[in-house]
Design an enzyme around this catalytic site. Structure first.
Site, PDB file in Angstrom:
ATOM      1  N   PHE A 150       0.835  -1.201   0.000  1.00 15.37           N
ATOM      2  CA  PHE A 150       0.000   0.000   0.000  1.00 15.37           C
ATOM      3  C   PHE A 150       0.867   1.248   0.000  1.00 15.37           C
ATOM      4  O   PHE A 150       1.870   1.323   0.724  1.00 15.37           O
ATOM      5  CB  PHE A 150      -0.866   0.063   1.260  1.00 15.37           C
ATOM      6  CG  PHE A 150      -1.806  -1.085   1.471  1.00 15.37           C
ATOM      7  CD1 PHE A 150      -3.094  -1.045   0.991  1.00 15.37           C
ATOM      8  CD2 PHE A 150      -1.386  -2.204   2.190  1.00 15.37           C
ATOM      9  CE1 PHE A 150      -3.977  -2.102   1.211  1.00 15.37           C
ATOM     10  CE2 PHE A 150      -2.250  -3.261   2.423  1.00 15.37           C
ATOM     11  CZ  PHE A 150      -3.545  -3.213   1.925  1.00 15.37           C
ATOM     12  N   ASP A 151       0.441   2.249  -0.758  1.00 14.49           N
ATOM     13  CA  ASP A 151       0.945   3.596  -0.556  1.00 14.49           C
ATOM     14  C   ASP A 151       0.325   4.125   0.743  1.00 14.49           C
ATOM     15  O   ASP A 151      -0.656   3.562   1.259  1.00 14.49           O
ATOM     16  CB  ASP A 151       0.548   4.460  -1.759  1.00 14.49           C
ATOM     17  CG  ASP A 151       1.022   5.895  -1.627  1.00 14.49           C
ATOM     18  OD1 ASP A 151       2.081   6.128  -1.014  1.00 14.49           O
ATOM     19  OD2 ASP A 151       0.326   6.794  -2.135  1.00 14.49           O
ATOM     20  N   GLY A 152       0.883   5.229   1.252  1.00  6.30           N
ATOM     21  CA  GLY A 152       0.363   5.787   2.492  1.00  6.30           C
ATOM     22  C   GLY A 152      -0.675   6.870   2.292  1.00  6.30           C
ATOM     23  O   GLY A 152      -1.890   6.626   2.387  1.00  6.30           O
ATOM     24  N   PHE A 167      -1.390  -0.891  -4.256  1.00  4.54           N
ATOM     25  CA  PHE A 167      -2.364   0.192  -4.360  1.00  4.54           C
ATOM     26  C   PHE A 167      -1.676   1.539  -4.167  1.00  4.54           C
ATOM     27  O   PHE A 167      -0.954   1.739  -3.189  1.00  4.54           O
ATOM     28  CB  PHE A 167      -3.456   0.023  -3.296  1.00  4.54           C
ATOM     29  CG  PHE A 167      -4.239  -1.253  -3.403  1.00  4.54           C
ATOM     30  CD1 PHE A 167      -5.299  -1.365  -4.290  1.00  4.54           C
ATOM     31  CD2 PHE A 167      -3.905  -2.351  -2.618  1.00  4.54           C
ATOM     32  CE1 PHE A 167      -6.026  -2.546  -4.389  1.00  4.54           C
ATOM     33  CE2 PHE A 167      -4.624  -3.537  -2.707  1.00  4.54           C
ATOM     34  CZ  PHE A 167      -5.688  -3.632  -3.599  1.00  4.54           C
ATOM     35  N   ASP A 192      -2.248   6.073  -5.138  1.00  4.71           N
ATOM     36  CA  ASP A 192      -3.146   7.103  -5.665  1.00  4.71           C
ATOM     37  C   ASP A 192      -2.516   7.933  -6.772  1.00  4.71           C
ATOM     38  O   ASP A 192      -3.206   8.759  -7.382  1.00  4.71           O
ATOM     39  CB  ASP A 192      -3.580   8.049  -4.535  1.00  4.71           C
ATOM     40  CG  ASP A 192      -2.451   8.960  -4.089  1.00  4.71           C
ATOM     41  OD1 ASP A 192      -2.607  10.198  -4.139  1.00  4.71           O
ATOM     42  OD2 ASP A 192      -1.393   8.437  -3.691  1.00  4.71           O
TER      43      ASP A 192
END
Length: 308
Positions: A162-164, A276, A278
């Site tokens: 995951f991105d943060g 994932f 954004d």
């Protein structure tokens, strides 16, 4: 007793995220819906090839291999019901017979069915559906259909990265960065280091994974879960991210604070079943190495207003 999905991790997935229907989809997008339906019917006995999220789904379903239902995968698709027959047959041909539920809307909006499903994750190749799902507070990502397939070197472990900011966390800090630059961002994070970041759209999915992970660590589940935080943050902004996860009582197995370095090569080494992020650029870079999805949430995906 009536059937229920309570207590299970529920993944809703479109047919194009699960299988490679890109050739057929070109017919659909050209406006030839009748030709699309006929092509799917003609290929009913021909199993579709695995798609971007296939490895993730197959491994998550393996959590049910001891007979206890811990994960439910539901096909949620703009396909017509006739084409849905090929989806189910392809799933069975690839050993995914535990995929038993599906909703096929023949072009109308499918995301509205996320609420009765209680979905913890929605994966789709349709950007509008993903945006609408996120607006309804469901974790959702648009799969990069040109992503490389997942590695097969970890058959007994589900790996998710995951991105943060704007993924696990809200985009509060990302807004500071985009409006004030790196120096303002770092200062903001240092000043607020003891204040947990607001939760982002994927916190519920991470929490559901954490429950599965605990069952695995206690020997109650047949697979392991390994998670990673892969972020452009660097010290000193790393500390607020770690403290936020601690405040949630959720730990990730690995954390990469890359300070703007390309994420793809690091993800190639971690070998996740899915990543994932954004940021379109990060997803494009990552897709060259691992299955990836774009989380169209936050300031990076808001329309830019111009003065006329």
């Amino acid at each position: 007793m009536p059937a229920t999905l309570e207590g299970q991790l529920v993944v809703a997935i479109s047919s194009r995220a699960l299988f490679d229907f890109e050739e057929e989809n070109r017919l659909f997008e050209s406006g030839d819906t009748r030709g699309y339906m006929q092509a799917q019917l003609d290929r009913l006995e021909q199993p579709a090839s695995p798609g971007v999220a296939f490895s993730l789904v197959k491994k998550l379903l393996a959590f049910n291999s001891d007979g206890q239902r811990r994960v439910e995968v539901v096909v949620l698709s703009r396909n017509d019901p006739v084409s849905g027959m090929r989806v189910f047959r392809s799933a069975a041909a690839h050993g995914l017979s535990l995929i038993e539920r599906g909703v096929f809307t023949q072009g109308s909006d499918p995301f509205r069915y996320l609420r009765p499903l209680g979905a913890h994750l929605f994966l789709s190749a349709n950007e509008d559906d993903v945006r609408q799902a996120l607006a309804l507070k469901f974790p959702a990502a648009r799969v990069a259909t040109d992503s490389i397939q997942a590695s097969d070197r970890h058959p007994d472990e589900v790996r998710i990265a995951f991105d943060g900011d704007a993924v696990l966390f809200d985009d509060e800090a990302e807004r500071v960065y985009q409006n004030g630059g790196l120096q303002a961002f770092q200062a903001h994070e240092v000043d607020n280091v003891a204040l947990p970041l607001p939760p982002g759209p994927f916190k519920p999915f991470l929490a559901a994974l954490h429950q599965l992970q605990q069952a695995s660590q206690q020997g109650q589940a047949p697979l392991r879960i390994r998670t990673a935080l892969v972020t452009a943050r660097s010290a000193p902004a790393h500390e607020r991210a770690i403290r936020t996860l601690m405040s949630w009582n959720i730990a990730v197995d690995e954390a990469m604070f890359l300070g703007g370095l390309p994420k793809g090569p690091f993800l190639r080494e971690f070998e996740p079943d899915f990543f994932f992020d954004d940021q379109t650029g990060h997803v494009s870079n990552a897709a060259e190495h691992v299955p990836s999805g774009l989380v169209t949430y936050g300031i990076s995906h808001e329309p830019v207003l111009t003065l006329s």
